[in-house]
Scaffold this motif. Sequence first.
Motif, PDB file in Angstrom:
ATOM      1  N   THR A 176      -6.335 -15.866 -42.183  1.00 25.98           N
ATOM      2  CA  THR A 176      -7.556 -16.905 -41.936  1.00 25.98           C
ATOM      3  C   THR A 176      -6.989 -18.342 -42.836  1.00 25.98           C
ATOM      4  OG1 THR A 176      -9.679 -17.123 -41.844  1.00 25.98           O
ATOM      5  CG2 THR A 176      -9.186 -16.179 -43.837  1.00 25.98           C
ATOM      6  N   ASN A 177      -6.302 -18.261 -43.708  1.00 21.90           N
ATOM      7  CA  ASN A 177      -5.847 -19.152 -44.729  1.00 21.90           C
ATOM      8  C   ASN A 177      -4.774 -19.982 -44.037  1.00 21.90           C
ATOM      9  OD1 ASN A 177      -7.775 -18.890 -46.627  1.00 21.90           O
ATOM     10  ND2 ASN A 177      -6.377 -17.608 -47.849  1.00 21.90           N
ATOM     11  N   LEU A 178      -3.834 -19.107 -43.186  1.00 19.96           N
ATOM     12  CA  LEU A 178      -2.799 -19.799 -42.568  1.00 19.96           C
ATOM     13  C   LEU A 178      -3.362 -20.761 -41.400  1.00 19.96           C
ATOM     14  CD1 LEU A 178       0.170 -19.953 -41.980  1.00 19.96           C
ATOM     15  CD2 LEU A 178       0.108 -17.820 -40.764  1.00 19.96           C
ATOM     16  N   ALA A 179      -4.489 -19.979 -40.970  1.00 18.11           N
ATOM     17  CA  ALA A 179      -4.903 -20.831 -39.738  1.00 18.11           C
ATOM     18  C   ALA A 179      -5.566 -22.177 -40.296  1.00 18.11           C
ATOM     19  CB  ALA A 179      -5.974 -19.837 -39.091  1.00 18.11           C
ATOM     20  N   TYR A 180      -6.260 -22.201 -41.256  1.00 23.02           N
ATOM     21  CA  TYR A 180      -6.730 -23.448 -41.776  1.00 23.02           C
ATOM     22  C   TYR A 180      -5.497 -24.346 -42.016  1.00 23.02           C
ATOM     23  CZ  TYR A 180      -9.411 -26.836 -44.415  1.00 23.02           C
ATOM     24  OH  TYR A 180      -9.905 -28.197 -44.820  1.00 23.02           O
ATOM     25  N   ALA A 181      -4.462 -23.953 -42.790  1.00 19.45           N
ATOM     26  CA  ALA A 181      -3.451 -24.814 -43.171  1.00 19.45           C
ATOM     27  C   ALA A 181      -2.636 -25.195 -41.991  1.00 19.45           C
ATOM     28  CB  ALA A 181      -2.412 -24.116 -44.046  1.00 19.45           C
ATOM     29  N   LEU A 182      -2.325 -24.552 -40.877  1.00 17.65           N
ATOM     30  CA  LEU A 182      -1.770 -24.796 -39.617  1.00 17.65           C
ATOM     31  C   LEU A 182      -2.664 -25.926 -39.035  1.00 17.65           C
ATOM     32  CD1 LEU A 182      -0.766 -21.695 -38.220  1.00 17.65           C
ATOM     33  CD2 LEU A 182       0.990 -23.367 -38.940  1.00 17.65           C
ATOM     34  N   TRP A 183      -4.152 -26.014 -38.957  1.00 16.91           N
ATOM     35  CA  TRP A 183      -4.762 -26.839 -38.383  1.00 16.91           C
ATOM     36  C   TRP A 183      -4.790 -28.230 -39.119  1.00 16.91           C
ATOM     37  CZ3 TRP A 183      -9.101 -29.805 -40.162  1.00 16.91           C
ATOM     38  CH2 TRP A 183      -9.855 -30.504 -38.829  1.00 16.91           C
ATOM     39  N   GLU A 184      -4.889 -28.030 -40.577  1.00 11.82           N
ATOM     40  CA  GLU A 184      -4.823 -29.406 -41.142  1.00 11.82           C
ATOM     41  C   GLU A 184      -3.232 -30.104 -41.097  1.00 11.82           C
ATOM     42  OE1 GLU A 184      -6.516 -31.107 -42.833  1.00 11.82           O
ATOM     43  OE2 GLU A 184      -8.362 -29.862 -43.791  1.00 11.82           O
ATOM     44  N   PHE A 185      -2.121 -29.333 -40.650  1.00 16.77           N
ATOM     45  CA  PHE A 185      -1.041 -29.621 -40.552  1.00 16.77           C
ATOM     46  C   PHE A 185      -0.705 -30.108 -39.147  1.00 16.77           C
ATOM     47  CE2 PHE A 185       3.919 -28.852 -40.991  1.00 16.77           C
ATOM     48  CZ  PHE A 185       3.915 -29.791 -41.955  1.00 16.77           C
ATOM     49  N   GLY A 186      -1.790 -30.132 -38.187  1.00 16.43           N
ATOM     50  CA  GLY A 186      -1.638 -30.715 -36.909  1.00 16.43           C
ATOM     51  C   GLY A 186      -1.286 -29.478 -35.687  1.00 16.43           C
ATOM     52  N   ARG A 187      -1.102 -28.390 -36.459  1.00 17.53           N
ATOM     53  CA  ARG A 187      -0.538 -27.347 -35.424  1.00 17.53           C
ATOM     54  C   ARG A 187      -1.855 -26.460 -34.858  1.00 17.53           C
ATOM     55  NH1 ARG A 187       4.605 -25.589 -38.968  1.00 17.53           N
ATOM     56  NH2 ARG A 187       4.558 -23.715 -37.575  1.00 17.53           N
ATOM     57  N   THR A 188      -2.771 -27.138 -34.201  1.00 15.38           N
ATOM     58  CA  THR A 188      -4.016 -26.417 -33.792  1.00 15.38           C
ATOM     59  C   THR A 188      -3.985 -25.243 -32.946  1.00 15.38           C
ATOM     60  OG1 THR A 188      -4.285 -27.733 -31.881  1.00 15.38           O
ATOM     61  CG2 THR A 188      -5.081 -28.777 -33.831  1.00 15.38           C
ATOM     62  N   GLU A 189      -3.116 -25.168 -31.941  1.00 14.61           N
ATOM     63  CA  GLU A 189      -3.057 -24.122 -31.101  1.00 14.61           C
ATOM     64  C   GLU A 189      -2.549 -23.028 -31.943  1.00 14.61           C
ATOM     65  OE1 GLU A 189      -0.668 -24.412 -27.716  1.00 14.61           O
ATOM     66  OE2 GLU A 189      -1.757 -26.183 -26.814  1.00 14.61           O
ATOM     67  N   GLU A 190      -1.577 -22.982 -32.851  1.00 16.95           N
ATOM     68  CA  GLU A 190      -1.215 -21.888 -33.669  1.00 16.95           C
ATOM     69  C   GLU A 190      -2.328 -21.445 -34.510  1.00 16.95           C
ATOM     70  OE1 GLU A 190       2.949 -21.736 -35.566  1.00 16.95           O
ATOM     71  OE2 GLU A 190       3.015 -23.946 -34.762  1.00 16.95           O
ATOM     72  N   GLN A 216     -15.533 -14.992 -43.447  1.00 16.01           N
ATOM     73  CA  GLN A 216     -14.954 -16.187 -43.415  1.00 16.01           C
ATOM     74  C   GLN A 216     -13.980 -16.573 -42.076  1.00 16.01           C
ATOM     75  OE1 GLN A 216     -15.136 -18.758 -45.876  1.00 16.01           O
ATOM     76  NE2 GLN A 216     -14.081 -20.047 -44.379  1.00 16.01           N
ATOM     77  N   ALA A 217     -13.329 -15.242 -41.714  1.00 17.57           N
ATOM     78  CA  ALA A 217     -12.571 -15.387 -40.383  1.00 17.57           C
ATOM     79  C   ALA A 217     -13.294 -15.650 -39.357  1.00 17.57           C
ATOM     80  CB  ALA A 217     -11.873 -13.921 -40.543  1.00 17.57           C
ATOM     81  N   TRP A 218     -14.623 -15.299 -38.939  1.00 17.61           N
ATOM     82  CA  TRP A 218     -15.260 -15.514 -37.929  1.00 17.61           C
ATOM     83  C   TRP A 218     -15.729 -16.868 -38.105  1.00 17.61           C
ATOM     84  CZ3 TRP A 218     -15.683 -13.106 -33.831  1.00 17.61           C
ATOM     85  CH2 TRP A 218     -15.554 -11.680 -33.777  1.00 17.61           C
ATOM     86  N   TYR A 219     -15.907 -17.470 -39.199  1.00 18.98           N
ATOM     87  CA  TYR A 219     -16.393 -19.053 -39.449  1.00 18.98           C
ATOM     88  C   TYR A 219     -15.206 -19.811 -38.896  1.00 18.98           C
ATOM     89  CZ  TYR A 219     -17.274 -23.450 -41.702  1.00 18.98           C
ATOM     90  OH  TYR A 219     -17.546 -24.838 -42.005  1.00 18.98           O
ATOM     91  N   ASN A 220     -14.129 -19.523 -39.546  1.00 22.08           N
ATOM     92  CA  ASN A 220     -12.686 -20.531 -39.191  1.00 22.08           C
ATOM     93  C   ASN A 220     -12.547 -20.255 -37.734  1.00 22.08           C
ATOM     94  OD1 ASN A 220     -12.372 -21.127 -41.742  1.00 22.08           O
ATOM     95  ND2 ASN A 220     -10.716 -19.802 -41.987  1.00 22.08           N
ATOM     96  N   ARG A 221     -12.738 -19.080 -37.215  1.00 19.49           N
ATOM     97  CA  ARG A 221     -12.683 -18.814 -35.586  1.00 19.49           C
ATOM     98  C   ARG A 221     -13.623 -19.909 -34.735  1.00 19.49           C
ATOM     99  NH1 ARG A 221     -14.468 -15.795 -31.253  1.00 19.49           N
ATOM    100  NH2 ARG A 221     -12.917 -15.143 -30.006  1.00 19.49           N
ATOM    101  N   GLY A 222     -14.962 -19.886 -35.159  1.00 19.38           N
ATOM    102  CA  GLY A 222     -15.800 -20.556 -34.741  1.00 19.38           C
ATOM    103  C   GLY A 222     -15.542 -22.123 -34.645  1.00 19.38           C
ATOM    104  N   PHE A 223     -15.341 -22.595 -36.011  1.00 21.20           N
ATOM    105  CA  PHE A 223     -14.666 -24.112 -36.243  1.00 21.20           C
ATOM    106  C   PHE A 223     -13.325 -24.351 -35.056  1.00 21.20           C
ATOM    107  CE2 PHE A 223     -12.103 -27.203 -38.046  1.00 21.20           C
ATOM    108  CZ  PHE A 223     -12.833 -28.034 -38.252  1.00 21.20           C
ATOM    109  N   PHE A 224     -12.307 -23.499 -35.004  1.00 23.25           N
ATOM    110  CA  PHE A 224     -11.457 -23.867 -34.116  1.00 23.25           C
ATOM    111  C   PHE A 224     -11.713 -23.777 -32.736  1.00 23.25           C
ATOM    112  CE2 PHE A 224      -8.940 -21.930 -38.011  1.00 23.25           C
ATOM    113  CZ  PHE A 224      -8.700 -23.163 -38.662  1.00 23.25           C
ATOM    114  N   LEU A 225     -12.626 -22.668 -32.362  1.00 23.02           N
ATOM    115  CA  LEU A 225     -12.941 -22.726 -30.958  1.00 23.02           C
ATOM    116  C   LEU A 225     -13.870 -24.067 -30.524  1.00 23.02           C
ATOM    117  CD1 LEU A 225     -14.039 -19.000 -30.892  1.00 23.02           C
ATOM    118  CD2 LEU A 225     -12.384 -19.945 -29.483  1.00 23.02           C
TER     119      LEU A 225
END
Length: 254
Positions: A142-156, A173-182
């Motif tokens: 879940t932290n990797l997901a957020y860092a990738l999003w901040e780095f502009g790699r949204t699909e990953e 927190q994992a569900w929250y991040n998933r909801g945010f990206f969705l």
Amino acid sequence: MTDEPDDGRAHRFSEGQGFDEDYEEFTLDPSDLDADPSTVDPVDSHVLTDLLDERNVTPADVDVEQLIDVGLSYMGINRFEEATETLERAARFAEDDLVEQEAWVNKGVAHAELEEYDEAIGAYREALRLDDGSEHAASAETNLAYALWEFGRTEEALEHAERAVELDPRFPQAWYNRGFFLRERGLLEDAVTAFDNALRLGMRNADLLEEKALALEELGEDEEAERVQEQADELREEAERQLVEERTGAGERP
């Protein structure tokens, strides 16, 4: 942690905004740190200075878990650069993969607080390389997901958010991040479901409710969105009142 910008994206890892207060493995307040962190270097308070020179010690001589606590103590007083150095040493000295993984995950958190997302991504990937199914893997994902999003790699980012939920479906927190990206990708109904799962699992803060309200508004459910936004406003006002009370109380101390 540092004060966050009020941009509705306060899921910064270990609050990391990625870890909540109940996530004991990543607590920022080790029980044996009883010195005033504003005046005493946490390394000094742990008497670990001699352990930090790899030329003079072997891994067996180092209490790696205590060294991780030092790194987390640095994070607790917003000294993130020192935290990254200390946690990397802990990872290098660790002989147990699970302990090493914990050090890498927290190193990623410290880099993320410095907005060094490339380094954060590297640390989380190293943690997952050690074991992508351990008790720390969901936090790493879940932290990797957020860092990738901040780095502009949204699909990953969404892929890793999905993986975090698969690893630990009871990790709010994992569900929250998933909801945010969705929601960012326009998958609004799925986003609302993810936010509801985070709420059912005990995560309740203004940022989560505001994200849910935005998704509901974009779905055209204006009345429900307004109700949820009111709840978010109430929580934020309560948090502000508590902060004022804490500051006022501190000012009244002799």
